[in-house]
Design an enzyme around this catalytic site. Structure first.
Site, PDB file in Angstrom:
ATOM      1  N   HIS A 173       0.848  -1.205   0.000  1.00 45.78           N
ATOM      2  CA  HIS A 173       0.000   0.000   0.000  1.00 45.78           C
ATOM      3  C   HIS A 173       0.877   1.246   0.000  1.00 45.78           C
ATOM      4  O   HIS A 173       1.640   1.479   0.928  1.00 45.78           O
ATOM      5  CB  HIS A 173      -0.911   0.013   1.236  1.00 45.78           C
ATOM      6  CG  HIS A 173      -2.066  -0.934   1.123  1.00 45.78           C
ATOM      7  ND1 HIS A 173      -3.264  -0.731   1.749  1.00 45.78           N
ATOM      8  CD2 HIS A 173      -2.208  -2.085   0.426  1.00 45.78           C
ATOM      9  CE1 HIS A 173      -4.093  -1.720   1.457  1.00 45.78           C
ATOM     10  NE2 HIS A 173      -3.462  -2.563   0.664  1.00 45.78           N
ATOM     11  N   TYR A 179       3.530   6.798   9.998  1.00 52.53           N
ATOM     12  CA  TYR A 179       2.734   5.630   9.603  1.00 52.53           C
ATOM     13  C   TYR A 179       3.615   4.534   8.986  1.00 52.53           C
ATOM     14  O   TYR A 179       3.456   3.358   9.311  1.00 52.53           O
ATOM     15  CB  TYR A 179       1.624   6.052   8.623  1.00 52.53           C
ATOM     16  CG  TYR A 179       0.528   5.013   8.485  1.00 52.53           C
ATOM     17  CD1 TYR A 179      -0.572   5.012   9.332  1.00 52.53           C
ATOM     18  CD2 TYR A 179       0.609   4.005   7.524  1.00 52.53           C
ATOM     19  CE1 TYR A 179      -1.567   4.061   9.228  1.00 52.53           C
ATOM     20  CE2 TYR A 179      -0.385   3.044   7.411  1.00 52.53           C
ATOM     21  CZ  TYR A 179      -1.472   3.076   8.256  1.00 52.53           C
ATOM     22  OH  TYR A 179      -2.447   2.113   8.157  1.00 52.53           O
ATOM     23  N   PRO A 225      -5.109   0.698  18.318  1.00 53.26           N
ATOM     24  CA  PRO A 225      -4.727   0.198  16.985  1.00 53.26           C
ATOM     25  C   PRO A 225      -4.808   1.221  15.847  1.00 53.26           C
ATOM     26  O   PRO A 225      -4.402   0.921  14.725  1.00 53.26           O
ATOM     27  CB  PRO A 225      -5.711  -0.951  16.740  1.00 53.26           C
ATOM     28  CG  PRO A 225      -6.831  -0.747  17.690  1.00 53.26           C
ATOM     29  CD  PRO A 225      -6.315   0.032  18.838  1.00 53.26           C
ATOM     30  N   LYS A 280       0.407   0.182  14.947  1.00 56.50           N
ATOM     31  CA  LYS A 280       1.790   0.112  15.428  1.00 56.50           C
ATOM     32  C   LYS A 280       2.125  -1.092  16.317  1.00 56.50           C
ATOM     33  O   LYS A 280       3.303  -1.414  16.509  1.00 56.50           O
ATOM     34  CB  LYS A 280       2.117   1.380  16.249  1.00 56.50           C
ATOM     35  CG  LYS A 280       2.229   2.617  15.407  1.00 56.50           C
ATOM     36  CD  LYS A 280       3.579   2.692  14.715  1.00 56.50           C
ATOM     37  CE  LYS A 280       3.607   3.653  13.567  1.00 56.50           C
ATOM     38  NZ  LYS A 280       3.576   3.035  12.242  1.00 56.50           N
ATOM     39  N   TYR A 337      -9.629   5.556   6.746  1.00 59.14           N
ATOM     40  CA  TYR A 337      -9.888   5.907   8.150  1.00 59.14           C
ATOM     41  C   TYR A 337     -10.962   6.982   8.140  1.00 59.14           C
ATOM     42  O   TYR A 337     -10.726   8.087   7.626  1.00 59.14           O
ATOM     43  CB  TYR A 337      -8.619   6.455   8.811  1.00 59.14           C
ATOM     44  CG  TYR A 337      -7.536   5.427   9.051  1.00 59.14           C
ATOM     45  CD1 TYR A 337      -6.630   5.073   8.060  1.00 59.14           C
ATOM     46  CD2 TYR A 337      -7.405   4.826  10.304  1.00 59.14           C
ATOM     47  CE1 TYR A 337      -5.625   4.142   8.293  1.00 59.14           C
ATOM     48  CE2 TYR A 337      -6.394   3.889  10.548  1.00 59.14           C
ATOM     49  CZ  TYR A 337      -5.515   3.554   9.536  1.00 59.14           C
ATOM     50  OH  TYR A 337      -4.522   2.626   9.789  1.00 59.14           O
TER      51      TYR A 337
HETATM   52  P1  RFL Z   1       0.931 -11.345  21.718  1.00 56.16           P
HETATM   53  O1  RFL Z   1       0.641 -11.438  20.250  1.00 56.16           O
HETATM   54  O2  RFL Z   1      -0.203 -11.054  22.630  1.00 56.16           O
HETATM   55  O3  RFL Z   1       1.633 -12.712  22.129  1.00 56.16           O
HETATM   56  C1  RFL Z   1       1.830 -13.088  23.461  1.00 56.16           C
HETATM   57  C2  RFL Z   1       1.823 -14.592  23.536  1.00 56.16           C
HETATM   58  O4  RFL Z   1       2.100 -15.001  24.871  1.00 56.16           O
HETATM   59  C3  RFL Z   1       1.216 -16.057  25.214  1.00 56.16           C
HETATM   60  N1  RFL Z   1       1.098 -16.103  26.676  1.00 56.16           N
HETATM   61  C4  RFL Z   1       1.763 -16.992  27.436  1.00 56.16           C
HETATM   62  N2  RFL Z   1       2.605 -17.982  27.127  1.00 56.16           N
HETATM   63  C5  RFL Z   1       3.124 -18.722  28.155  1.00 56.16           C
HETATM   64  N3  RFL Z   1       2.816 -18.489  29.450  1.00 56.16           N
HETATM   65  C6  RFL Z   1       1.975 -17.499  29.809  1.00 56.16           C
HETATM   66  N4  RFL Z   1       1.689 -17.283  31.085  1.00 56.16           N
HETATM   67  C7  RFL Z   1       1.409 -16.698  28.778  1.00 56.16           C
HETATM   68  N5  RFL Z   1       0.547 -15.643  28.761  1.00 56.16           N
HETATM   69  C8  RFL Z   1       0.378 -15.303  27.484  1.00 56.16           C
HETATM   70  C9  RFL Z   1      -0.069 -15.714  24.481  1.00 56.16           C
HETATM   71  O5  RFL Z   1      -0.914 -16.853  24.312  1.00 56.16           O
HETATM   72  C10 RFL Z   1       0.470 -15.180  23.172  1.00 56.16           C
HETATM   73  O6  RFL Z   1       0.630 -16.204  22.217  1.00 56.16           O
HETATM   74  O7  RFL Z   1       2.045 -10.250  22.016  1.00 56.16           O
HETATM   75  P2  RFL Z   1       3.309  -9.747  21.127  1.00 56.16           P
HETATM   76  O8  RFL Z   1       4.100 -10.901  20.597  1.00 56.16           O
HETATM   77  O9  RFL Z   1       3.957  -8.719  21.954  1.00 56.16           O
HETATM   78  O10 RFL Z   1       2.648  -9.063  19.845  1.00 56.16           O
HETATM   79  C11 RFL Z   1       1.892  -7.892  19.938  1.00 56.16           C
HETATM   80  C12 RFL Z   1       0.790  -7.871  18.872  1.00 56.16           C
HETATM   81  O11 RFL Z   1       0.052  -9.067  18.946  1.00 56.16           O
HETATM   82  C13 RFL Z   1      -0.139  -6.659  19.025  1.00 56.16           C
HETATM   83  O12 RFL Z   1       0.589  -5.516  19.392  1.00 56.16           O
HETATM   84  C14 RFL Z   1      -0.906  -6.348  17.713  1.00 56.16           C
HETATM   85  O13 RFL Z   1      -1.806  -7.369  17.406  1.00 56.16           O
HETATM   86  C15 RFL Z   1      -1.648  -5.024  17.838  1.00 56.16           C
HETATM   87  N6  RFL Z   1      -2.456  -4.685  16.643  1.00 56.16           N
HETATM   88  C16 RFL Z   1      -1.861  -4.151  15.516  1.00 56.16           C
HETATM   89  N7  RFL Z   1      -0.519  -4.028  15.426  1.00 56.16           N
HETATM   90  C17 RFL Z   1       0.059  -3.584  14.271  1.00 56.16           C
HETATM   91  O14 RFL Z   1       1.287  -3.463  14.219  1.00 56.16           O
HETATM   92  N8  RFL Z   1      -0.676  -3.258  13.157  1.00 56.16           N
HETATM   93  C18 RFL Z   1      -2.023  -3.357  13.158  1.00 56.16           C
HETATM   94  O15 RFL Z   1      -2.646  -3.115  12.120  1.00 56.16           O
HETATM   95  C19 RFL Z   1      -2.663  -3.784  14.375  1.00 56.16           C
HETATM   96  N9  RFL Z   1      -4.002  -3.916  14.428  1.00 56.16           N
HETATM   97  C20 RFL Z   1      -3.828  -4.893  16.664  1.00 56.16           C
HETATM   98  C21 RFL Z   1      -4.585  -4.471  15.540  1.00 56.16           C
HETATM   99  C22 RFL Z   1      -4.460  -5.522  17.727  1.00 56.16           C
HETATM  100  C23 RFL Z   1      -5.826  -5.695  17.700  1.00 56.16           C
HETATM  101  N10 RFL Z   1      -6.399  -6.379  18.774  1.00 56.16           N
HETATM  102  C24 RFL Z   1      -7.254  -7.480  18.599  1.00 56.16           C
HETATM  103  C25 RFL Z   1      -5.811  -6.232  20.096  1.00 56.16           C
HETATM  104  C26 RFL Z   1      -5.962  -4.617  15.502  1.00 56.16           C
HETATM  105  C27 RFL Z   1      -6.585  -5.190  16.602  1.00 56.16           C
HETATM  106  C28 RFL Z   1      -8.069  -5.279  16.556  1.00 56.16           C
HETATM  107  C1  PHB Z   2      -6.185  -4.119  10.160  1.00 58.23           C
HETATM  108  O1  PHB Z   2      -6.219  -4.342   8.927  1.00 58.23           O
HETATM  109  O2  PHB Z   2      -6.479  -4.997  10.985  1.00 58.23           O
HETATM  110  C2  PHB Z   2      -5.821  -2.770  10.640  1.00 58.23           C
HETATM  111  C3  PHB Z   2      -5.404  -1.814   9.745  1.00 58.23           C
HETATM  112  C4  PHB Z   2      -5.053  -0.549  10.195  1.00 58.23           C
HETATM  113  C5  PHB Z   2      -5.138  -0.256  11.546  1.00 58.23           C
HETATM  114  C6  PHB Z   2      -5.543  -1.231  12.454  1.00 58.23           C
HETATM  115  C7  PHB Z   2      -5.891  -2.489  12.005  1.00 58.23           C
HETATM  116  O3  PHB Z   2      -4.820   0.990  11.971  1.00 58.23           O
END
Ligand code: RFL
Ligand code: PHB
Length: 397
Positions: free
Chosen positions: A72, A384, A292, A296, A200
């Site tokens: 993108h 971004y 989100p 980031k 957005y």
């Molecule tokens: P995670 O992915 O939460 O992984 C942590 C892992 O640890 C395990 N765990 C354990 N394991 C052993 N013993 C325990 N006691 C444990 N407790 C937990 C868990 O099961 C899991 O597997 O953390 P990590 O690796 O730091 O990664 C972070 C990302 O997952 C998170 O920041 C992103 O998903 C945030 N996020 C986005 N980030 C982006 O860079 N770009 C995006 O577009 C974006 N969109 C989003 C998002 C997060 C969202 N939600 C659902 C929170 C959109 C959404 C809706």
């Molecule tokens: C996504 O595609 O899940 C997404 C994209 C942009 C954002 C957050 C989530 O800022």
């Protein structure tokens, strides 16, 4: 069991750390509370910064991303019924790639499996001990039997609800937090994205985001009440609300299709400092959460472990602790800028229940400014696509 680095959590942070350490010739064991199937299908982030994409490519993980990821070059901000494009490529020379987080996780698990590295899934009651001494140990249960993993360092990559951050003695860590008065309801729909770039949308009824996962799958979000229950949202109600919020003067709308996944995510900004204590190093969502809106979270998780892997490699190779001691300081400088950007994107795009008419007009002026001034657009675009890493490392290209 014995290893050099015990990694708690098989999310993007833990798995990427294991991969980078492996490339540096350092042994690790990853302990994950959930099953492989669970972590490989957990629907979350979707946008990879240019630096994350470059790292996946330079470390041999980019093949599937290059094939099915979507490049993108811009994003759109929409308000007052009109869409405005921010041309990130023209403004910064960089772009982002839309490639689902769980696909990155699958690629990392496959690389780990191929290299013979260990990931212990379904590890129960994980506890970390002796982090302030010289020989930390991780205790956990696997298939009902108690196990011990002795190591030199522990990496706490276990997300916001993990056990590593709470294992640091009281009084050591300082937490900075903001909880927002809204949440995001997110869906995946079997519908071809009706355009190529993200939208957005700031709408009187609340924020909405148009994103995608593939040429056949649309990803959409809408701002909702943080106490709302997904059971209150039938598929028809979700589409009615999305179509109301996205309606633009030029007639553009997302395509409608079968909803295959829906969930509500609360929104918070959260940072804990420092990110290390004794032989424990925290990374990713275990130490910081961003709303989100700036896309980031996963990128920050990857950036942390990049610094950590470099610092651990220096320590194991030369005995020096210079970089390890500076781990928090190096990461936090960039993390706070990503916090600022995520808070700012959230603040200009959402409806705040407490906003008065002045706040609403100011918000519109801010959107007008950022989409009409080249320097303001460039600032948004620079953040971004991802700010540069502060310390170059062996994976920089
Ligand atoms: P995670 O992915 O939460 O992984 C942590 C892992 O640890 C395990 N765990 C354990 N394991 C052993 N013993 C325990 N006691 C444990 N407790 C937990 C868990 O099961 C899991 O597997 O953390 P990590 O690796 O730091 O990664 C972070 C990302 O997952 C998170 O920041 C992103 O998903 C945030 N996020 C986005 N980030 C982006 O860079 N770009 C995006 O577009 C974006 N969109 C989003 C998002 C997060 C969202 N939600 C659902 C929170 C959109 C959404 C809706
Ligand atoms: C996504 O595609 O899940 C997404 C994209 C942009 C954002 C957050 C989530 O800022």
């Amino acid at each position: 069991m014995q290893t050099q680095v015990a990694i708690i959590g098989a999310g993007p942070a833990g798995l990427m750390l294991a991969h980078l350490l492996h490339l540096a010739g350092i042994e690790s064991v990853v302990l994950e509370a959930r099953s492989r199937e669970y972590v490989e299908s957990r629907v979350r982030a979707g946008v990879l910064e240019q630096g994350t994409v470059n790292l996946l490519n330079t470390t041999g993980l980019g093949e599937r991303m290059r094939r099915v990821g979507l490049l993108h070059h811009g994003i759109e901000l929409a308000f007052a019924g009109k869409r405005h494009r921010i041309d990130m490529q023209a403004l910064t020379g960089d772009a982002v790639t839309v490639y689902a987080q769980h696909e990155v996780v699958k690629d990392l698990i496959q690389a780990r499996t191929l290299s013979g590295g260990e990931i212990i899934f379904d590890a129960a009651n994980v506890g970390i001990h002796g982090i302030d001494g010289n020989s930390p140990v991780v205790r956990f249960e696997k298939d009902g039997s108690l196990q011990e993993l002795h190591c030199t360092y522990i990496a706490g990559c276990d997300g916001f609800h993990g056990i590593c951050r709470p294992s640091v003695p009281k009084g050591v860590l300082t937490t900075y937090e903001r909880i927002y008065p809204f949440a995001w309801l997110g869906i995946l729909a079997d519908a071809a994205p009706s355009q190529d770039e993200l939208v957005y949308m700031n709408h009187d009824r609340g924020f909405a985001l148009f994103s995608m996962r593939s040429p056949k799958v649309t990803r959409l979000y809408l701002q909702c009440d943080p106490d709302d229950d997904i059971k209150n949202w039938s598929d028809d109600r979700i589409w009615d609300e999305l179509l109301l919020r996205f309606r633009c003067k030029d007639g553009w709308l997302p395509n409608v299709g079968k909803i295959t996944q829906k969930s509500i995510t609360p929104m918070r900004s959260f940072v804990t400092e420092p990110m290390q204590y004794g032989r424990l190093f925290l990374a990713g969502d275990a130490v910081h959460i961003v709303p989100p809106t700036g896309a980031k979270g996963m990128n920050l998780a990857v950036a942390d472990v990049r610094v950590l892997a470099q610092a651990l490699a220096e320590n194991f190779e030369t005995g020096s602790k210079t970089l390890l001691d500076r781990y928090s300081e190096i990461c936090l400088r960039r993390i706070w800028k990503a916090q600022r950007f995520s808070w700012w994107m959230t603040s200009i795009l959402h409806k705040f229940p407490e906003a008065n008419p002045f706040d609403q007009r100011r918000q519109m002026a801010e959107l007008d400014y950022v989409t009409s001034s080249q320097v303001a657009s460039q600032s948004l675009a620079e953040n971004y696509v991802g700010l540069p890493m502060d310390v170059p490392d062996r994976w920089s290209n």
